[in-house]
Design a protein around this motif. Structure first.
Motif, PDB file in Angstrom:
ATOM      1  N   LYS A  21     -81.917  86.747 -32.375  1.00  0.00           N
ATOM      2  CA  LYS A  21     -81.734  86.725 -30.926  1.00  0.00           C
ATOM      3  C   LYS A  21     -80.499  87.546 -30.578  1.00  0.00           C
ATOM      4  CE  LYS A  21     -81.466  83.450 -27.084  1.00  0.00           C
ATOM      5  NZ  LYS A  21     -81.315  82.029 -26.752  1.00  0.00           N
ATOM      6  N   LYS A  22     -80.569  88.212 -29.419  1.00  0.00           N
ATOM      7  CA  LYS A  22     -79.479  89.066 -28.948  1.00  0.00           C
ATOM      8  C   LYS A  22     -79.379  88.878 -27.438  1.00  0.00           C
ATOM      9  CE  LYS A  22     -79.289  94.030 -28.313  1.00  0.00           C
ATOM     10  NZ  LYS A  22     -79.663  95.330 -28.852  1.00  0.00           N
ATOM     11  N   THR A  23     -78.165  88.568 -26.935  1.00  0.00           N
ATOM     12  CA  THR A  23     -77.980  88.284 -25.517  1.00  0.00           C
ATOM     13  C   THR A  23     -76.700  88.930 -25.012  1.00  0.00           C
ATOM     14  OG1 THR A  23     -78.969  86.097 -25.907  1.00  0.00           O
ATOM     15  CG2 THR A  23     -77.911  86.434 -23.790  1.00  0.00           C
ATOM     16  N   ARG A  24     -76.774  89.587 -23.857  1.00  0.00           N
ATOM     17  CA  ARG A  24     -75.584  90.146 -23.216  1.00  0.00           C
ATOM     18  C   ARG A  24     -74.835  89.015 -22.517  1.00  0.00           C
ATOM     19  NH1 ARG A  24     -74.320  95.667 -23.203  1.00  0.00           N
ATOM     20  NH2 ARG A  24     -72.228  95.827 -22.368  1.00  0.00           N
ATOM     21  N   ILE A  25     -73.516  88.982 -22.672  1.00  0.00           N
ATOM     22  CA  ILE A  25     -72.684  87.949 -22.060  1.00  0.00           C
ATOM     23  C   ILE A  25     -71.547  88.611 -21.295  1.00  0.00           C
ATOM     24  CG2 ILE A  25     -71.093  86.033 -22.491  1.00  0.00           C
ATOM     25  CD1 ILE A  25     -72.769  85.317 -24.959  1.00  0.00           C
ATOM     26  N   THR A  26     -71.363  88.180 -20.054  1.00  0.00           N
ATOM     27  CA  THR A  26     -70.211  88.550 -19.246  1.00  0.00           C
ATOM     28  C   THR A  26     -69.499  87.258 -18.911  1.00  0.00           C
ATOM     29  OG1 THR A  26     -71.443  90.384 -18.271  1.00  0.00           O
ATOM     30  CG2 THR A  26     -69.437  89.700 -17.135  1.00  0.00           C
ATOM     31  N   GLN A  27     -68.189  87.224 -19.149  1.00  0.00           N
ATOM     32  CA  GLN A  27     -67.476  85.991 -18.840  1.00  0.00           C
ATOM     33  C   GLN A  27     -66.074  86.277 -18.340  1.00  0.00           C
ATOM     34  OE1 GLN A  27     -67.870  84.079 -22.687  1.00  0.00           O
ATOM     35  NE2 GLN A  27     -65.738  84.466 -23.162  1.00  0.00           N
ATOM     36  N   GLY A  28     -65.620  85.385 -17.487  1.00  0.00           N
ATOM     37  CA  GLY A  28     -64.262  85.446 -16.965  1.00  0.00           C
ATOM     38  C   GLY A  28     -63.667  84.061 -17.005  1.00  0.00           C
ATOM     39  N   PHE A  29     -62.377  83.990 -16.694  1.00  0.00           N
ATOM     40  CA  PHE A  29     -61.666  82.711 -16.768  1.00  0.00           C
ATOM     41  C   PHE A  29     -61.005  82.404 -15.435  1.00  0.00           C
ATOM     42  CE2 PHE A  29     -62.293  84.026 -21.048  1.00  0.00           C
ATOM     43  CZ  PHE A  29     -62.569  82.847 -21.711  1.00  0.00           C
ATOM     44  N   LEU A  30     -61.293  81.208 -14.919  1.00  0.00           N
ATOM     45  CA  LEU A  30     -60.621  80.721 -13.723  1.00  0.00           C
ATOM     46  C   LEU A  30     -59.237  80.205 -14.088  1.00  0.00           C
ATOM     47  CD1 LEU A  30     -63.661  78.879 -12.137  1.00  0.00           C
ATOM     48  CD2 LEU A  30     -62.574  80.956 -11.273  1.00  0.00           C
TER      49      LEU A  30
END
Length: 155
Positions: A21-30
Motif C-alpha cells: 500500500k502507498k498513500t500520500r500524506i499531508t500534515q501540519g501541527f496546530l
C-alpha cells in the motif's frame, strides 16, 4: 491509547517493491509543544485530528488519541497550522506479524526516509528487513512535529 513505536532510518528503496500500500500524506501541527502535539493530517481522501502526549524517556511510548474528520475540515484546519507542512508518501510493508510504515519525505525534508513500527509490547521482537538502518527511536529531531519546524535539509 498508548502507542508503542520504534523508528528507524532506511538504507535503500528496496521497500518500495515489497510494499502492499502507498498513500500520500499531508500534515501540519496546530501545536508542536513536546508535552502535547496536535496534528492535522490528510491521508489520501481521509482527514484525521491527532493529539500525542510526551514520550517516555526512551521514546518508545506515548499517549495518542486520533479521530477521523472530513476532508474539508482537515483542509480548513491545515490552513490554521504552524509553519512547516509535512509532505510524504507512506509505504506499508508486512514482515511477520507486523506492518512497517515507511515514510519518504518531500519538500524541505526530501532525502529523509524513515520506517516506523508499532508494537504490542515494548520488548516484542520482530523480523528486521534488510533495508532497516539505524534506530532513531527517542531522537526528537526525527519526530514529524520537529521536522515541520527544523526540516531535514537544514541539519
Amino acid at each position: 491509547m498508548i502507542e508503542i513505536e520504534r523508528k528507524f532510518l532506511v538504507t535503500s528503496e528496496d521497500f518500495k517493491s515489497e510494499s502492499f500500500k502507498k498513500t500520500r500524506i499531508t500534515q501540519g501541527f496546530l501545536n508542536t509543544d513536546p508535552e502535547r502535539t496536535v496534528r492535522v493530517r490528510l491521508k489520501g481522501e481521509q482527514g484525521f485530528l491527532t493529539v500525542k502526549g510526551k514520550s517516555t524517556d526512551n521514546g518508545l511510548k506515548r499517549f495518542e488519541w486520533e479521530k477521523e474528520i472530513s476532508k474539508p475540515d482537515a483542509e480548513a484546519l491545515l490552513d490554521l497550522c504552524e509553519k512547516g507542512v509535512i509532505d510524504k508518501i507512506r509505504y506499508e510493508v508486512k514482515k511477520g506479524k507486523y506492518i512497517f510504515e515507511i515514510d519518504e519525505f518531500f519538500g524541505n525534508n526530501e532525502g529523509l526516509i524513515m520506517a516506523e513500527l508499532e508494537l504490542e509490547h515494548e520488548n516484542d521482537s520482530f523480523e528486521a528487513p534488510h533495508w532497516l538502518g539505524k534506530e532513531v527511536t527517542g531522537d526528537i529531531k526525527y519526530y514529524n512535529s520537529q521536522l515541520s519546524q527544523t526540516p531535514y535539509n537544514t541539519w
